[in-house]
Design an enzyme around this catalytic site. Structure first.
Site, short mmCIF file in Angstrom:
data_model
loop_
_atom_site.label_atom_id
_atom_site.label_comp_id
_atom_site.label_asym_id
_atom_site.label_seq_id
_atom_site.Cartn_x
_atom_site.Cartn_y
_atom_site.Cartn_z
CE1 TYR A 142 54.61 -20.62 -44.02
CE2 TYR A 142 52.58 -20.91 -42.74
CZ TYR A 142 53.97 -20.23 -43.08
OH TYR A 142 54.38 -19.26 -42.21
CG ASP A 224 69.26 -13.61 -51.02
OD1 ASP A 224 68.62 -13.27 -52.01
OD2 ASP A 224 70.46 -13.89 -51.05
C1 IPM Z 1 50.64 -15.27 -40.05
C2 IPM Z 1 51.11 -16.38 -38.93
C3 IPM Z 1 50.67 -17.96 -39.39
C4 IPM Z 1 51.27 -18.18 -40.80
C5 IPM Z 1 50.86 -18.90 -38.29
C6 IPM Z 1 50.18 -18.58 -37.13
C7 IPM Z 1 50.41 -20.12 -38.93
O1 IPM Z 1 52.46 -16.25 -38.50
O2 IPM Z 1 49.55 -15.34 -40.48
O3 IPM Z 1 51.30 -14.55 -40.35
O4 IPM Z 1 52.56 -18.76 -40.60
O5 IPM Z 1 51.08 -18.06 -41.77
#
Ligand code: IPM
Ligand code: NAD
Ligand code: MN
Length: 360
Positions: A142, A224
């Site tokens: 991320y 998985d």
């Molecule tokens: C979550 C959401 C977020 C993530 C998105 C909206 C950035 O899916 O909090 O699970 O991927 O963390």
């Protein structure tokens, strides 16, 4: 007690479920003599519409000035075409990282009265499902380097990088081991160490920690296999620790087997008592504005807020018990009904059903 809470309703069903949580907090405040002060702030699509950016500095400042943050959800088709850095979802990532909230706690428990709402057969659900996911929240793919480039033959390439430092794995691992130690002392770490170098480091660090927590039964699962075990043997899991991406995916799976994504709350925390509390679901554009969203995940997030940020354990338990009793007594939003023709409660009616069961 005076509790100062930043509130970010967000987009889609976000404002609908936040209204429910605030009503529940106010009821608890009246009964127990606490004052909740709310500072409303914009993030996501709502902030893009007002200021042209998903996470204004003002919003981060308001969060920092308060003791906890309650968030609805962000995003929606209106903003899907924007470039990555300007999308509503960037607001969530920015808040998590700027506020130092590296651990996301997501409890997935099957209420016995909701066994019928689980897609799993009775012989599996009767063994019970009670899992806490500890998701790493400010690292991994991320937040790794990403970009686009042209290959030597002119084809466009895009890349995202998964990178974890030892320290990042240690701090999330410690949270998970400590949680497991006060639950059923059973921890599973999920990775993809048969392929990914970042997972091999993750696994090495977890093994080191396991030696420091000899009372916790520890095992590793490849992601998985974990996805498969979660639906075939969910009662085998107690606490599960996993990377940002794997945590995102497996918790949506866990929500489905415990009845609905509309039920699972979350707490994003760092080292202190400050936290950001939000349901794991999104803005659900398909049902937004219809007064049919399930408010339980958001209401249970408010309970997590009371417990973690303000040490109000009894008040938190009141909310959790009220939600569970309402459901046991037959209160169902549309997502919890067994078949299409079944009667269901609106968001506001479900909220009322819970409010009326909070009695101090
Ligand atoms: C979550 C959401 C977020 C993530 C998105 C909206 C950035 O899916 O909090 O699970 O991927 O963390
Ligand atoms: P979603 O979680 O919003 O919806 C998935 C499905 O679950 C939909 O059918 C929806 O109607 C249903 N659902 C979700 N919450 C519900 C509730 N409380 N009650 C009843 N049904 C509910 O996921 P999506 O459709 O993939 O994403 C929609 C938008 O939300 C996207 O922009 C996405 O990026 C965003 N998103 C935001 C967050 C967040 O703000 N924390 C989390 C996930 C997704
Ligand atoms: Mn998600």
């Amino acid at each position: 007690m005076n509790c100062r809470i930043a509130v970010i309703p967000g987009d889609g069903i976000g404002p609908e479920v936040i209204t429910s949580s605030v009503a529940v907090l106010n009821r608890v405040g009246e009964l127990y003599g606490h004052t909740f002060t709310y500072a409303y702030a914009l993030a996501g699509g709502a902030a893009i519409d007002a200021y042209g950016i998903p996470l204004p500095d003002e919003t981060v400042r308001i969060c920092r000035e308060n003791d906890a943050v309650l968030l609805g959800a962000v995003g929606g088709p209106k903003w899907d075409g924007l470039p990555g850095d300007l999308r509503p979802e960037r607001a969530i990532l920015g808040l998590r990282s700027q506020l130092g909230l590296y651990a996301n706690i997501r409890p997935a428990r099957l209420m016995p009265s909701l066994a019928g709402a689980s897609p799993l057969r009775g012989s599996i659900t009767e063994k019970g499902i009670d899992i806490i996911f500890v998701r790493e929240l400010t690292g991994g793919i991320y937040f790794g380097e990403r970009g686009r480039m042209k290959s030597s033959v002119g084809s466009v390439c895009a890349y995202d990088t998964e990178c974890y430092s030892e320290d990042e794995v240690i701090r999330i691992g410690c949270k998970a081991f400590e949680l497991a130690a006060v639950r059923r002392r059973n921890l599973v770490s999920v990775d993809k160490a048969n392929v990914l170098e970042s997972s091999r480091l993750w696994r090495e660090v977890m093994h080191g920690l396991a030696e420091r927590y000899p009372d916790v039964r520890y095992r590793d699962l490849y992601v998985d296999n974990a996805a498969m075990q979660l639906v075939s043997n969910p009662s085998d899991f107690d606490v599960v620790v996993l990377s940002n991406l794997f945590g995102d995916i497996l918790t949506d799976e866990a929500s489905a087997i415990t009845g609905s994504i509309g039920l699972i709350p979350s707490a994003s925390v760092g080292d202190g008592t400050f936290g950001l509390y939000e349901p794991i679901h999104g803005s659900a554009p398909d049902i937004a504005g219809k007064n049919i969203a399930n408010p339980v995940a958001s209401i249970l997030s408010a309970a997590m807020l009371l417990r973690h940020s303000f040490s109000l354990d009894e008040e938190a338990k009141q909310i959790e018990d009220a939600a569970e009793r309402a459901i046991r007594d037959g209160a169902r939003t549309k997502d919890l009904t067994d078949s299409a023709g079944d009667a269901f409660l609106s968001t506001r009616e479900m909220t009322e059903a819970i409010l009326s069961r909070i009695c101090g």
